[in-house]
Scaffold this motif. Structure first.
Motif, short mmCIF file in Angstrom:
data_model
loop_
_atom_site.label_atom_id
_atom_site.label_comp_id
_atom_site.label_asym_id
_atom_site.label_seq_id
_atom_site.Cartn_x
_atom_site.Cartn_y
_atom_site.Cartn_z
N ILE A 14 -1.94 -14.04 46.72
CA ILE A 14 -2.06 -14.49 45.34
C ILE A 14 -3.15 -13.71 44.62
CG2 ILE A 14 -2.75 -16.45 43.90
CD1 ILE A 14 -1.32 -18.23 46.01
N ALA A 15 -4.28 -13.49 45.28
CA ALA A 15 -5.38 -12.72 44.67
C ALA A 15 -4.95 -11.29 44.38
CB ALA A 15 -6.60 -12.74 45.58
N ALA A 16 -4.18 -10.68 45.29
CA ALA A 16 -3.70 -9.31 45.09
C ALA A 16 -2.74 -9.24 43.91
CB ALA A 16 -3.03 -8.80 46.36
N LEU A 20 -3.23 -7.14 40.48
CA LEU A 20 -2.25 -6.18 39.98
C LEU A 20 -1.81 -6.51 38.55
CD1 LEU A 20 0.01 -5.67 43.12
CD2 LEU A 20 -1.51 -3.99 42.06
N LEU A 21 -1.67 -7.79 38.25
CA LEU A 21 -1.22 -8.19 36.92
C LEU A 21 -2.27 -7.94 35.84
CD1 LEU A 21 0.65 -11.55 37.62
CD2 LEU A 21 1.66 -9.37 36.94
N PHE A 22 -3.51 -8.29 36.12
CA PHE A 22 -4.54 -8.21 35.11
C PHE A 22 -5.41 -6.97 35.22
CE2 PHE A 22 -3.67 -12.78 35.45
CZ PHE A 22 -3.30 -13.02 34.15
N GLY A 23 -5.45 -6.35 36.36
CA GLY A 23 -6.27 -5.16 36.53
C GLY A 23 -7.72 -5.51 36.81
N GLY A 24 -8.44 -4.54 37.36
CA GLY A 24 -9.83 -4.76 37.73
C GLY A 24 -10.75 -4.94 36.54
N ALA A 25 -10.43 -4.32 35.41
CA ALA A 25 -11.31 -4.40 34.24
C ALA A 25 -11.19 -5.75 33.55
CB ALA A 25 -10.97 -3.29 33.26
N LYS A 26 -10.01 -6.34 33.52
CA LYS A 26 -9.80 -7.60 32.82
C LYS A 26 -10.16 -8.82 33.67
CE LYS A 26 -7.89 -6.97 28.76
NZ LYS A 26 -8.40 -7.59 27.56
#
Length: 64
Positions: A14-16, A20-26
């Motif tokens: 779920i965390a992965a 992937l959906l929101f990206g590391g920056a968001k």
């Protein structure tokens, strides 16, 4: 309630997917907003509880 029955593997998946959906920056911005929302909810619930607990005292003071 369903989070209690999730294993480590499911939580990692779920965390992965969220990453992937929101990206590391968001992601930090999203978590910050979630934290603020939870804090506001807790503050509001404390305020309501305080008003409920103080209400009987107000009625007894008015009767005097």
């Amino acid at each position: 309630m369903t989070l209690l029955f999730l294993g480590t593997t499911e939580i990692i998946i779920i965390a992965a997917v969220i990453l992937l959906l929101f990206g590391g920056a968001k992601l930090p911005e999203l978590m910050r907003g979630l934290g603020k929302g939870i804090r506001e909810f807790k503050d509001a619930s404390r305020e309501v509880k305080k008003e409920i607990n103080d209400e009987p005292n107000d009625k007894t003071e008015e009767q005097k």
